[in-house]
Design a protein around this motif. Structure first.
Motif, PDB file in Angstrom:
ATOM      1  N   ALA A  53       0.833  -1.207   0.000  1.00 14.64           N
ATOM      2  CA  ALA A  53       0.000   0.000   0.000  1.00 14.64           C
ATOM      3  C   ALA A  53       0.865   1.254   0.000  1.00 14.64           C
ATOM      4  N   GLU A  54       1.981   1.219   0.741  1.00 18.23           N
ATOM      5  CA  GLU A  54       2.881   2.371   0.782  1.00 18.23           C
ATOM      6  C   GLU A  54       3.542   2.592  -0.578  1.00 18.23           C
ATOM      7  N   ILE A  55       3.944   1.480  -1.213  1.00 18.14           N
ATOM      8  CA  ILE A  55       4.549   1.572  -2.549  1.00 18.14           C
ATOM      9  C   ILE A  55       3.550   2.152  -3.550  1.00 18.14           C
ATOM     10  N   ALA A  56       2.305   1.679  -3.494  1.00 12.72           N
ATOM     11  CA  ALA A  56       1.275   2.187  -4.403  1.00 12.72           C
ATOM     12  C   ALA A  56       1.031   3.671  -4.180  1.00 12.72           C
ATOM     13  N   SER A  57       1.023   4.085  -2.898  1.00 15.08           N
ATOM     14  CA  SER A  57       0.820   5.502  -2.587  1.00 15.08           C
ATOM     15  C   SER A  57       1.974   6.348  -3.111  1.00 15.08           C
ATOM     16  N   LEU A  58       3.201   5.866  -2.906  1.00 15.01           N
ATOM     17  CA  LEU A  58       4.369   6.597  -3.390  1.00 15.01           C
ATOM     18  C   LEU A  58       4.396   6.662  -4.916  1.00 15.01           C
ATOM     19  N   LYS A  59       4.001   5.566  -5.568  1.00 21.61           N
ATOM     20  CA  LYS A  59       3.944   5.544  -7.027  1.00 21.61           C
ATOM     21  C   LYS A  59       2.927   6.543  -7.551  1.00 21.61           C
ATOM     22  N   ASP A  60       1.750   6.595  -6.889  1.00 25.02           N
ATOM     23  CA  ASP A  60       0.714   7.546  -7.280  1.00 25.02           C
ATOM     24  C   ASP A  60       1.200   8.981  -7.113  1.00 25.02           C
ATOM     25  N   LYS A  61       1.870   9.258  -5.989  1.00 23.53           N
ATOM     26  CA  LYS A  61       2.395  10.610  -5.768  1.00 23.53           C
ATOM     27  C   LYS A  61       3.450  10.964  -6.806  1.00 23.53           C
ATOM     28  N   PHE A  62       4.299   9.982  -7.145  1.00 21.45           N
ATOM     29  CA  PHE A  62       5.328  10.228  -8.158  1.00 21.45           C
ATOM     30  C   PHE A  62       4.717  10.542  -9.509  1.00 21.45           C
ATOM     31  N   LEU A  63       3.714   9.749  -9.905  1.00 18.48           N
ATOM     32  CA  LEU A  63       3.067   9.969 -11.195  1.00 18.48           C
ATOM     33  C   LEU A  63       2.372  11.331 -11.241  1.00 18.48           C
ATOM     34  N   ARG A  64       1.729  11.703 -10.131  1.00 15.69           N
ATOM     35  CA  ARG A  64       1.074  13.011 -10.076  1.00 15.69           C
ATOM     36  C   ARG A  64       2.097  14.135 -10.176  1.00 15.69           C
ATOM     37  N   ALA A  65       3.206  13.992  -9.447  1.00 15.21           N
ATOM     38  CA  ALA A  65       4.250  15.013  -9.486  1.00 15.21           C
ATOM     39  C   ALA A  65       4.872  15.101 -10.877  1.00 15.21           C
ATOM     40  N   PHE A  66       5.073  13.944 -11.508  1.00 17.56           N
ATOM     41  CA  PHE A  66       5.634  13.934 -12.861  1.00 17.56           C
ATOM     42  C   PHE A  66       4.691  14.602 -13.855  1.00 17.56           C
ATOM     43  N   ALA A  67       3.385  14.287 -13.745  1.00 14.97           N
ATOM     44  CA  ALA A  67       2.395  14.886 -14.642  1.00 14.97           C
ATOM     45  C   ALA A  67       2.325  16.398 -14.448  1.00 14.97           C
ATOM     46  N   GLU A  68       2.387  16.832 -13.194  1.00 13.46           N
ATOM     47  CA  GLU A  68       2.350  18.273 -12.906  1.00 13.46           C
ATOM     48  C   GLU A  68       3.588  18.972 -13.470  1.00 13.46           C
ATOM     49  N   ALA A  69       4.756  18.338 -13.297  1.00 11.36           N
ATOM     50  CA  ALA A  69       5.988  18.906 -13.845  1.00 11.36           C
ATOM     51  C   ALA A  69       5.925  18.982 -15.373  1.00 11.36           C
ATOM     52  N   GLU A  70       5.347  17.946 -16.000  1.00 11.26           N
ATOM     53  CA  GLU A  70       5.209  17.952 -17.459  1.00 11.26           C
ATOM     54  C   GLU A  70       4.272  19.050 -17.916  1.00 11.26           C
ATOM     55  N   ASN A  71       3.168  19.243 -17.170  1.00 13.55           N
ATOM     56  CA  ASN A  71       2.237  20.325 -17.515  1.00 13.55           C
ATOM     57  C   ASN A  71       2.900  21.691 -17.377  1.00 13.55           C
ATOM     58  N   ILE A  72       3.685  21.860 -16.323  1.00 13.19           N
ATOM     59  CA  ILE A  72       4.397  23.125 -16.125  1.00 13.19           C
ATOM     60  C   ILE A  72       5.383  23.365 -17.263  1.00 13.19           C
ATOM     61  N   ARG A  73       6.085  22.306 -17.668  1.00 10.49           N
ATOM     62  CA  ARG A  73       7.045  22.431 -18.763  1.00 10.49           C
ATOM     63  C   ARG A  73       6.350  22.831 -20.063  1.00 10.49           C
ATOM     64  N   ARG A  74       5.210  22.189 -20.336  1.00 11.40           N
ATOM     65  CA  ARG A  74       4.481  22.509 -21.565  1.00 11.40           C
ATOM     66  C   ARG A  74       3.941  23.925 -21.538  1.00 11.40           C
ATOM     67  N   ARG A  75       3.415  24.345 -20.359  1.00  9.88           N
ATOM     68  CA  ARG A  75       2.918  25.717 -20.248  1.00  9.88           C
ATOM     69  C   ARG A  75       4.041  26.725 -20.453  1.00  9.88           C
ATOM     70  N   ALA A  76       5.209  26.415 -19.887  1.00 10.02           N
ATOM     71  CA  ALA A  76       6.358  27.314 -20.037  1.00 10.02           C
ATOM     72  C   ALA A  76       6.775  27.407 -21.499  1.00 10.02           C
ATOM     73  N   GLU A  77       6.804  26.257 -22.184  1.00 17.62           N
ATOM     74  CA  GLU A  77       7.167  26.271 -23.606  1.00 17.62           C
ATOM     75  C   GLU A  77       6.158  27.074 -24.416  1.00 17.62           C
ATOM     76  N   LYS A  78       4.860  26.899 -24.106  1.00 17.40           N
ATOM     77  CA  LYS A  78       3.817  27.635 -24.819  1.00 17.40           C
ATOM     78  C   LYS A  78       3.928  29.137 -24.557  1.00 17.40           C
ATOM     79  N   GLU A  79       4.231  29.489 -23.309  1.00 18.96           N
ATOM     80  CA  GLU A  79       4.371  30.905 -22.985  1.00 18.96           C
ATOM     81  C   GLU A  79       5.551  31.527 -23.730  1.00 18.96           C
ATOM     82  N   VAL A  80       6.633  30.752 -23.863  1.00 15.74           N
ATOM     83  CA  VAL A  80       7.793  31.253 -24.612  1.00 15.74           C
ATOM     84  C   VAL A  80       7.432  31.464 -26.081  1.00 15.74           C
ATOM     85  N   VAL A  81       6.724  30.467 -26.658  1.00 10.81           N
ATOM     86  CA  VAL A  81       6.314  30.581 -28.062  1.00 10.81           C
ATOM     87  C   VAL A  81       5.351  31.751 -28.248  1.00 10.81           C
TER      88      VAL A  81
END
Length: 217
Positions: A53-81
């Motif tokens: 259960a702890e591993i699943a929770s950590l995996k979920d948090k990692f995936l959420r953090a990764f998705a958020e970082a990817e969204n931030i990166r895409r927004r930053a790229e769009k803002e630059v363009v």
């Protein structure tokens, strides 16, 4: 003949009791070991479940953090363009005033006057036309395109209707006069074209995307 007294047979009972005691003790030990094994197995299963259960929770948090970082990166790229594309919008609007002045200056001279002009006047007119073409090319270089809507169907996203023109020879809603040219920058309207729209003619047919593609082909 006297009867011989038989001694009580106690040796067999003692042996049997000893065996039974050993069996009982061994059984008790076996049961204790089984109980201990069950307890250990239960503790192990519970610990395993907790860790999973702890591993699943950590995996979920990692995936959420990764998705958020990817969204931030895409927004930053769009803002630059967007900054590169639309950052000059205010400056471009000021430049369009110069383009309008050039167009009005050339519009005051009719074709006949242009054809009969000579000397300095002819050179001035050619210089104005050359300047206008150079300005249009400079604007296009920076993603600013001129809207040429005459003869097209009125589009409220690109055009601003200033008046209606009774004209039954063309479909209603057709742009028949351009008062002021419009411009787009990238995918945005920098300035809508101010136009006169025909009315009184047949209803304009809607053109589908497939029809436009076929016409372009």
């Amino acid at each position: 003949m006297s009867e011989q007294k038989r001694a009580p047979e106690t040796g067999g009972d003692a042996s049997e009791n000893g065996v039974n005691a050993g069996v009982n003790e061994a059984t008790a030990e076996a049961e204790a070991l089984a109980t201990a094994d069950q307890e250990i197995g239960g503790d192990f299963a519970a610990e395993k479940q907790r860790l999973e259960a702890e591993i699943a929770s950590l995996k979920d948090k990692f995936l959420r953090a990764f998705a958020e970082a990817e969204n931030i990166r895409r927004r930053a790229e769009k803002e630059v363009v967007d900054a590169k594309t639309y950052g000059i919008a205010s400056f471009a609007r000021d430049v369009l005033n110069v383009a309008d002045d050039l167009a009005r200056a050339l519009g005051t001279v009719d074709e006949e006057a242009k054809a009969t002009a000579d000397g300095a006047v002819k050179g001035l007119l050619e210089g104005l036309e050359l300047t206008e073409r150079g300005l249009v090319k400079a604007l296009e270089k920076h993603g600013i395109r001129k809207i040429e809507p005459k003869g097209e169907k009125f589009d409220p996203n690109l055009h601003q209707a200033m008046f209606e023109v009774p004209d039954p020879s063309v479909p209603s809603g057709t742009v028949v006069q351009v008062v002021q040219s419009g411009y787009v920058i990238g995918e945005r309207v920098l300035r809508p074209a101010m136009v006169g729209v025909a009315r009184g003619g047949p209803k304009a047919e809607a053109t589908s995307g497939k029809d436009k593609e076929a016409g372009a082909a």
